[in-house]
Scaffold this motif. Sequence first.
Motif, PDB file in Angstrom:
ATOM      1  N   TRP B  18       0.815  -1.101   0.174  1.00  0.00           N
ATOM      2  CA  TRP B  18      -0.011  -0.061   0.034  1.00  0.00           C
ATOM      3  C   TRP B  18       0.866   1.267   0.059  1.00  0.00           C
ATOM      4  O   TRP B  18       0.925   1.934  -0.857  1.00  0.00           O
ATOM      5  N   GLU B  19       1.773   1.340   0.745  1.00  0.00           N
ATOM      6  CA  GLU B  19       2.962   2.639   0.978  1.00  0.00           C
ATOM      7  C   GLU B  19       3.461   2.670  -0.444  1.00  0.00           C
ATOM      8  O   GLU B  19       3.528   3.845  -0.881  1.00  0.00           O
ATOM      9  N   VAL B  22       1.285   3.748  -3.241  1.00  0.00           N
ATOM     10  CA  VAL B  22       0.747   5.018  -3.382  1.00  0.00           C
ATOM     11  C   VAL B  22       1.785   6.252  -3.593  1.00  0.00           C
ATOM     12  O   VAL B  22       1.625   7.355  -4.062  1.00  0.00           O
ATOM     13  N   ARG B  23       3.140   5.904  -3.084  1.00  0.00           N
ATOM     14  CA  ARG B  23       4.110   6.760  -3.368  1.00  0.00           C
ATOM     15  C   ARG B  23       4.771   6.705  -4.794  1.00  0.00           C
ATOM     16  O   ARG B  23       4.620   7.941  -5.503  1.00  0.00           O
ATOM     17  N   TRP B  27      -0.257   9.941  -5.309  1.00  0.00           N
ATOM     18  CA  TRP B  27      -1.479  10.602  -4.970  1.00  0.00           C
ATOM     19  C   TRP B  27      -1.381  11.447  -3.890  1.00  0.00           C
ATOM     20  O   TRP B  27      -0.416  11.041  -2.838  1.00  0.00           O
ATOM     21  N   MET B  32      -5.770   9.467  -1.659  1.00  0.00           N
ATOM     22  CA  MET B  32      -5.374   8.297  -1.092  1.00  0.00           C
ATOM     23  C   MET B  32      -4.395   8.262  -0.095  1.00  0.00           C
ATOM     24  O   MET B  32      -3.219   8.415  -0.634  1.00  0.00           O
ATOM     25  N   LYS B  34      -1.327   7.342   2.504  1.00  0.00           N
ATOM     26  CA  LYS B  34      -0.400   6.294   2.856  1.00  0.00           C
ATOM     27  C   LYS B  34      -0.498   5.699   4.288  1.00  0.00           C
ATOM     28  O   LYS B  34      -1.326   6.418   5.011  1.00  0.00           O
ATOM     29  N   SER B 215      -7.059  10.740   5.742  1.00  0.00           N
ATOM     30  CA  SER B 215      -6.300  10.072   6.495  1.00  0.00           C
ATOM     31  C   SER B 215      -6.915   9.290   7.939  1.00  0.00           C
ATOM     32  O   SER B 215      -6.978   8.285   8.191  1.00  0.00           O
TER      33      SER B 215
END
Lengths: 261, 252
Positions: B18-19, B22-23, B27, B32, B34, B215
């Motif tokens: 996921w991290e 997104v990196r 985004w 979205m 992280k 978040s």
Amino acid sequence: MLLQINDVNKQYTNNKVTNTVLDHVSVSVKEGEFISILGPSGCGKSTLLSMVAGLVKPTSGTIMLDGQPIQKPGKDRGMVFQQSALFPWLNVEENVMFPFKKEMNKQEALQKAKHYLQMVQLSNYGKHYPHELSGGMQQRVAIARAFTMDPKVLLMDEPFGALDEQTRTRMHGELERIWLDTKKTVLFVTHSISESIKLSERIIVMGTRPGRIIADIPVTLPRPRRFDAPETIQLEKQINHLLKEEIDKVVKEELSYAENR
Amino acid sequence: MQRIGKQLVFFVGLVIAWELIVRAGGWTPDVMPKPTDVWEAMKRGFSDRTLVYDLQASFTRLFIGLVISLALGTALGILLAKSKTADDTLGALILALQSVPSIVWLPLAIMWFGLNEKAVIFIVVLGGTLVMTINMRMGIKNVPPLYIRAAETMGSKGIDQFIRVILPASVPYAVTGMRLAWAFAWRALMAAEILSTGPGLGYTLKYASDFGDMSLVIAVMILIGVIGSIVDLLLFQRVERNVMKRWGLETN
């Protein structure tokens, strides 16, 4: 006579077809007798026992226990089923004490429970739960539970039918010992000829379609009875012959039914 | 142990993926976030005590609602199992209501109780009661006939038989009913909180959404999921397993 079954009939009507389960059945039981009711499946032997228990009502005829007609279930008749019917949420002691409510204090009830658990040699298992016991042990607890009510007659409906051969043989010895010690009146339903010869004083042989008594055989062989003694084998042959006619009759009936379709 | 190991690897892997995704995608956190953004939001929420108050408020409502629905569901279940007429009439209504999500009652609940605790608790009670009723009814209907016959031969009948045999025999179904009631009530609570007033986890989620704080939205979502599965796993599944074992229903 302790127990008198007088001319009992039982019919079920299903889709306008009347089925006679028991036809003019009469049995007299003396106090202290061990009687086996032996017959092929469908002969109504379990129905007869349920009637003595008061769980099923006869269509006609009466059943008298100690001079009183049987109307409903009661503590003067203890019943042991094919499945132990122990309550899984109670431990062994609590199961055995189940029949008591307010008629005695807890200490007294526990004393009684312990006494009968000792009789079935399960004193050390009082705090165990049914799921922790083997099938044979569960059945012994069920026997102890029936005994704590001190019933006038003990009704056993194929109590060892669900056990394996070795366990069953051990249970026969156990039940024989308990009966010789207590001389409790027992009505024992079974379809096993050897089981009935091993245990009982009298064997009532039942035929099927309709269910009726075809023989009432006293067993006088000395105890403990050996399955390989010539007298035992002779008796077994005799009963086998009686039952064979019944089973042949059922087979013939089924065949003719199949042909006429 | 091997199972826990696999799960650990899976979840750690999921968070890392996921991290990284997104990196790589570039985004911004308002579209979205992280995992690190979510972690920050979670820390912030706990340090300024918003999430603590939310948890307290949500659990209070849930507890009240669940207690009411378990009591009501048990009583209704017994009624349906014992009365054929009630089963044919009220039973049919309860089955029909079961297919209506309890949250659709919120507009009515707000009219009746106002935009407050009571309306939310009403939705929670609706969510839990029906499923408890249905399970309790099944439990009583499915008591093995052998137990009843055995009890009768031991002189137990009527109310004594009901209390000492039928109720305890139905416990496995009741436990399953409780577990499902909790799950339904938890979902109903979150929906009701989003649509009504705070404090509460659902309310904070809505509030964060209004301010574009994705978040915090995800942080609350994770809290809802984690709490839901912890209660289910550590409390209800454990109780259920013990009951099944004791009642001899477990096959192993």
